[in-house]
Design a protein around this motif. Structure first.
Motif, short mmCIF file in Angstrom:
data_model
loop_
_atom_site.label_atom_id
_atom_site.label_comp_id
_atom_site.label_asym_id
_atom_site.label_seq_id
_atom_site.Cartn_x
_atom_site.Cartn_y
_atom_site.Cartn_z
N THR A 97 89.23 163.40 -28.18
CA THR A 97 88.81 164.12 -27.00
C THR A 97 88.46 163.15 -25.86
O THR A 97 87.88 162.08 -26.08
CB THR A 97 87.58 165.02 -27.31
N TYR A 148 92.64 179.29 -30.54
CA TYR A 148 91.21 179.05 -30.38
C TYR A 148 90.48 179.58 -31.61
O TYR A 148 90.60 180.75 -31.96
CB TYR A 148 90.70 179.75 -29.12
N ARG A 214 88.91 173.31 -25.77
CA ARG A 214 88.40 173.79 -27.06
C ARG A 214 89.49 174.55 -27.82
O ARG A 214 89.21 175.27 -28.79
CB ARG A 214 87.18 174.70 -26.86
N SER A 215 90.71 174.41 -27.36
CA SER A 215 91.82 175.10 -28.01
C SER A 215 93.08 174.24 -27.90
O SER A 215 93.17 173.34 -27.07
CB SER A 215 92.08 176.45 -27.35
N HIS A 216 94.05 174.53 -28.76
CA HIS A 216 95.39 173.97 -28.61
C HIS A 216 96.19 174.94 -27.74
O HIS A 216 96.08 176.16 -27.91
CB HIS A 216 96.08 173.86 -29.98
N ALA A 248 93.99 170.19 -28.61
CA ALA A 248 92.57 169.89 -28.44
C ALA A 248 92.30 168.53 -29.08
O ALA A 248 92.99 168.11 -30.01
CB ALA A 248 91.72 170.96 -29.10
N SER A 250 90.51 165.51 -31.20
CA SER A 250 89.67 165.29 -32.37
C SER A 250 88.34 164.72 -31.89
O SER A 250 88.27 164.02 -30.88
CB SER A 250 90.36 164.30 -33.32
N GLU A 265 83.53 175.22 -32.91
CA GLU A 265 84.84 174.95 -32.30
C GLU A 265 85.39 173.62 -32.78
O GLU A 265 86.56 173.52 -33.16
CB GLU A 265 84.71 174.93 -30.77
N ARG A 268 86.73 173.75 -36.32
CA ARG A 268 88.05 174.39 -36.37
C ARG A 268 89.14 173.45 -35.84
O ARG A 268 90.24 173.37 -36.40
CB ARG A 268 88.04 175.67 -35.53
N ILE A 269 88.84 172.78 -34.74
CA ILE A 269 89.80 171.84 -34.15
C ILE A 269 90.16 170.75 -35.15
O ILE A 269 91.33 170.46 -35.40
CB ILE A 269 89.23 171.22 -32.85
N ASN A 270 89.13 170.14 -35.73
CA ASN A 270 89.37 169.04 -36.67
C ASN A 270 90.11 169.50 -37.92
O ASN A 270 90.95 168.77 -38.46
CB ASN A 270 88.05 168.37 -37.04
N SER A 272 92.33 171.98 -38.07
CA SER A 272 93.74 172.21 -37.75
C SER A 272 94.47 170.89 -37.52
O SER A 272 95.64 170.74 -37.89
CB SER A 272 93.88 173.12 -36.52
#
Length: 391
Positions: A97, A148, A214-216, A248, A250, A265, A268-270, A272
């Motif tokens: 990030t 998200y 906070r999303s791809h 998004a 890491s 959030e 979830r990001i990490n 995915s």
């Protein structure tokens, strides 16, 4: 369908941004050295004096003074050209990030800026090509979605908070059935869609990035091209798809101090991104018998881009600061694995469900109706545009 071409590997490039104000305030030292001639990245571990620098080699490297114009010309331009020939292509940005992924993909969106992003430059490229291609009709459509908290949302839909499902088809692969598609006739229309989607995208502030994604997100441009063959007098349709993916970032909770919703959030990001890493590892492991595409929505949507019918470019974004050593090393290792993925792209010719073909059939029906009702003709032929209007 055209015959399969020989496989080609995913192309991987690395871009290092300049020190940001936070790193300057922390008096961070630079640990990245790049050789643009050899395409080497050298990563130094200054806290371990006895440890030699780690070296990685990629398809291209872009140091702190690089401009997006050059990145596009060198590495993205050939991919977009292939889309105009009927191939599928994906460009995706990966990294910690705050390392410049969105800057590379979106950029400074003003005409003439050297830092204009990959996405708006792609718009210009496609419409410029379509305006000078004699004898070829184009239909250009776009969609924009985000993932998200492991839910898919249409950033251009009537209800952006509604979640969409994925569906896998035997002949078309993974699709989002209710995703909205928008016909575009100019660069300006594409930019309006991008701006609208960006306003609806989930962002939030962390200690590492005040506007952290906070999303791809995946912006897709579908280009259908219809050419009349002089040999058989028939229309031949090719369809090229360009996926522009801004992942998004890491992040580590120990650095962002994320709590509550931000922490959920980040988790979830990490997860995915970890699933994406597992897919990459499985694809390059000759002993792996299972590719875990189904472990996340992201990997399912990128399934064709990793090991499938797509020409793929990965842009790895990194920081030069020593306090990001672990994250930078992780990104470089991630990217180093990805360059060994082999895809098998081929030209998408005469797709049976091409929107252009359906529109042409509707035009022919309207022509017949005009003839049957005595509609006005021009030189014996009714001229109609692809949107069904009289020309």
């Amino acid at each position: 369908m055209a015959a399969l071409n020989s496989s080609e590997t995913v192309r991987v490039i690395v871009r290092c941004r300049p020190m940001n104000q936070r790193e300057i305030d922390l008096k961070s030292q630079t640990i990245i050295t790049m050789s643009t001639q050899l395409n080497h990245v050298m990563l130094e571990h200054i806290e371990q004096n006895n440890e030699p620098p780690k070296q990685f080699t990629f398809d291209a490297v872009y140091p702190v003074d690089s401009i997006t114009e050059n990145i596009y010309a060198d590495s993205v331009f050939p991919l977009v050209e292939s889309v105009l020939e009927g191939y599928n292509a994906t460009v995706f940005a990966y990294g910690q990030t705050g390392c410049g992924k969105s800057f590379t993909m979106q950029g400074i969106n003003t005409p003439g800026s050297l830092q204009r992003g990959v996405i708006p430059r792609s718009f210009e490229h496609i419409f410029e090509a379509s305006s000078v291609a004699a004898g070829t009709k184009y239909l250009i459509r776009a969609s924009y979605l985000e993932i998200y908290n492991e839910s898919i949302r249409d950033l251009l839909g009537k209800d952006v908070k509604a979640t969409l499902d994925l569906k896998e088809y035997a002949d078309k692969g993974v699709q989002v059935p209710n995703l909205s598609w928008h016909q575009c006739t100019s660069v300006v229309e594409c930019e309006r869609l991008m701006d609208k989607g960006n306003k609806n995208r989930a962002t939030g502030a962390t200690l590492m990035n005040k506007d952290s994604s906070r999303s791809h997100s995946i912006f897709t441009i579908l280009t259908e091209m219809c050419t009349r063959s002089e040999l058989d007098g028939k229309d031949h349709i090719r369809a090229g798809k360009l996926n522009l993916v801004d992942l998004a970032g890491s992040e580590r909770q120990s650095k962002t101090h994320a709590e509550g919703e931000r922490l959920r959030e980040a988790t979830r990001i990490n997860l995915s991104l970890s699933a994406l890493g597992n897919v990459i590892s499985a694809l390059v492991d000759s002993h792996s018998k299972h590719i875990p595409y189904r472990d996340s929505k992201l990997t399912r949507l990128l399934q064709d881009s990793l090991g499938g019918n797509t020409k793929t470019l990965m842009i790895a974004a990194i920081s030069p600061a020593h306090d990001n050593y672990e994250e930078t090393l992780s990104t470089l290792r991630y990217a180093n694995r990805a360059k060994n993925i082999k895809n098998k792209p081929h030209i998408n010719e005469d797709p049976r469900d091409a929107q252009m073909k359906l529109l042409q059939e509707e035009i022919n029906r309207l022509k017949q109706e005009l003839i049957n009702t005595g509609g006005v003709t021009r030189g014996g032929n009714q001229l109609l545009a692809f949107d069904g209007t009289v020309g």
